[in-house]
Design an enzyme around this catalytic site. Structure first.
Site, short mmCIF file in Angstrom:
data_model
loop_
_atom_site.label_atom_id
_atom_site.label_comp_id
_atom_site.label_asym_id
_atom_site.label_seq_id
_atom_site.Cartn_x
_atom_site.Cartn_y
_atom_site.Cartn_z
N GLU A 1 -6.73 4.41 7.87
CA GLU A 1 -6.52 5.91 7.41
C GLU A 1 -7.59 6.51 6.92
O GLU A 1 -7.78 7.68 7.17
CB GLU A 1 -4.95 6.03 6.66
CG GLU A 1 -4.01 5.75 7.57
CD GLU A 1 -2.75 5.37 6.78
OE1 GLU A 1 -2.90 5.31 5.56
OE2 GLU A 1 -1.63 4.87 7.44
N GLU B 1 -5.45 -5.36 10.24
CA GLU B 1 -4.64 -4.17 10.74
C GLU B 1 -4.87 -3.51 11.90
O GLU B 1 -5.69 -2.49 12.10
CB GLU B 1 -4.46 -2.96 9.50
CG GLU B 1 -4.21 -3.92 8.07
CD GLU B 1 -3.53 -2.85 7.35
OE1 GLU B 1 -2.65 -3.04 6.74
OE2 GLU B 1 -4.25 -1.74 6.96
N GLY C 1 2.39 1.69 10.61
CA GLY C 1 3.36 2.90 10.44
C GLY C 1 3.82 3.32 11.83
O GLY C 1 4.55 4.44 11.80
N LYS D 1 0.09 4.22 -0.11
CA LYS D 1 -0.47 5.55 0.43
C LYS D 1 -0.18 6.68 -0.68
O LYS D 1 -0.40 6.58 -1.62
CB LYS D 1 0.20 5.89 1.98
CG LYS D 1 -0.01 4.39 2.86
CD LYS D 1 0.29 4.69 4.14
CE LYS D 1 0.43 3.36 5.01
NZ LYS D 1 0.33 3.49 6.41
N HIS E 1 -9.21 1.11 4.78
CA HIS E 1 -8.06 1.18 5.33
C HIS E 1 -8.35 1.97 6.58
O HIS E 1 -9.07 3.05 6.63
CB HIS E 1 -7.03 1.98 4.57
CG HIS E 1 -5.88 1.68 5.00
ND1 HIS E 1 -5.40 2.62 5.84
CD2 HIS E 1 -4.74 0.81 4.85
CE1 HIS E 1 -4.11 2.26 6.34
NE2 HIS E 1 -3.71 1.17 5.47
N SER F 1 3.34 -2.51 10.29
CA SER F 1 4.92 -2.64 10.34
C SER F 1 5.45 -3.91 9.98
O SER F 1 6.45 -4.25 10.51
CB SER F 1 5.13 -2.24 11.87
OG SER F 1 4.81 -0.79 11.87
N ASN G 1 0.91 -1.22 0.02
CA ASN G 1 0.02 -0.04 -0.06
C ASN G 1 0.93 1.29 0.04
O ASN G 1 1.62 1.53 1.08
CB ASN G 1 -0.84 0.03 1.33
CG ASN G 1 -1.80 1.43 1.44
OD1 ASN G 1 -2.05 1.95 0.35
ND2 ASN G 1 -2.14 1.60 2.60
#
Ligand code: PEP
Length: 259
Positions: free
Chosen positions: A104, A176, A182, A14, A102, A222, A12
C-alpha cells in the site's frame, strides 16, 4: 503444531485503531505463551505509546510476549520532511520494530525499491528490526513475472552490506502477493510455497545457508483462521503478516492458537 519452526505472527492494523480502540483491543488480548512463536503488532503512529503502555501494564510487552511496531519509517534522522517520522523518533518512544515497503505504501505513496532500500538501511542502522514486504501484482503474476519482480525488489537489498549483515536477526521478509491483500483471495499453499522457496533460494545463493534459514519469510494476503494452518505447514512459510484478521480479537486469537 509439532514442527520446530520459529514462527512470527504479525498484525498490520493499517489506518485503523487510534489510541482508544488500541487500548480496548489490547486490554482484551488473551495471551498464551508459545516457545516457538512471537507476536508483533504494527499500529498507527499515534497509537504506539498507548499500545506499549497497555501491554506493559499487563506485563505483556516484550520479545517473549508482544512487540509493537510502526508501519513505516523515514530514511533521514531529522529535517524538512513534513509528515514523516524517523527511526530515531521511534526508538525514543521505545519502538524496536517497523514494516518497510508494504504494497500500500508502494501503490498509494510512490514508494520505490530505492526508497525501500533507504528506509531499510537507515532503520537497521538505528537498531530497528525490519519486516520488509515484497510481492507481485496480479498482472505481473499473470504474465509470469512473479520471480523477476521478486528478484528486482530484493536485488539492491541483497547487495547492501548493512542488509546482508542483518538478514536473519533484524531483517526479515514478508511475501505479500498484491492481489491477495485485503481481497479475500488467498494464495494457495502451493503458490505461496513456490514463491517462498524461490526467495529462500535467493537468500541462500547470496548469503549462505545459515542466514537463509534464520531469515523469517512470512506470507501475507487474506490470511484467516481458515487458511493459516495449511500455509504454515509449508516448509518455507515461517508465519503470517495479517491485515483484516488482526483487527478482530476472535480471529487474532484463533490465528495465534493455530501455531
Ligand atoms: C496486509 O496488510 O499486509 C495484509 C496482508 O492484509 P490482509 O490480511 O487484510 O490481506
Amino acid at each position: 503444531m509439532s514442527n520446530q519452526k520459529h514462527v512470527l505472527l504479525c498484525g498490520n492494523w493499517k489506518m485503523n485503531f487510534g489510541p482508544k480502540e488500541t487500548q480496548a483491543f489490547l486490554e482484551k488480548l488473551e495471551w498464551n505463551k508459545k516457545s516457538n512463536a512471537q507476536m508483533r503488532i504494527y499500529v498507527p503512529y499515534v497509537s504506539l505509546t498507548t499500545a506499549q503502555n497497555t501491554l506493559e501494564k499487563r506485563g505483556l510487552l516484550g520479545r517473549d510476549t508482544v512487540s509493537i511496531g510502526a508501519q513505516n519509517v523515514h530514511y533521514e534522522k531529522s529535517g524538512a520532511f513534513t509528515g514523516e517520522i524517523s527511526a530515531l523518533m521511534l526508538t525514543e518512544v521505545g519502538i524496536r520494530h517497523t514494516l518497510v515497503g508494504h504494497s500500500e505504501r508502494r501503490q498509494y505513496f510512490n514508494e520505490t525499491n530505492e526508497t525501500v532500500l533507504k528506509r531499510t538501511v537507515h532503520s537497521l542502522e538505528q537498531g530497528l528490526e525490519v519486516l520488509l514486504c515484497i510481492g507481485e501484482t496480479l498482472n505481473e503474476r499473470n504474465s509470469n513475472q512473479t520471480e523477476s519482480v521478486l528478484t528486482t525488489q530484493l536485488a539492491a537489498i541483497l547487495d547492501h552490506a548493512t542488509c546482508q549483515a542483518h538478514f536473519g536477526d533484524a531483517l526479515h521478509l514478508a511475501y505479500e502477493p498484491v492481489w491477495a491483500i485485503g481481497t479475500g483471495v488467498v494464495a494457495t499453499p502451493s503458490q505461496a510455497e513456490q514463491a517462498h522457496s524461490f526467495i529462500r533460494e535467493m537468500l541462500h545463493t547470496k548469503l549462505g545457508s545459515e542466514k537463509a534459514l534464520k531469515t523469517r519469510i512470512l506470507y501475507g494476503g487474506s490470511v484467516s483462521p481458515q487458511n493459516f494452518k495449511d500455509l504454515l505447514a509449508c516448509p518455507n512459510i515461517d508465519g503470517g503478516l495479517v491485515g483484516g484478521a488482526s483487527l478482530k480479537l476472535d480471529s487474532w486469537h484463533a490465528l495465534w492458537n493455530l501455531i
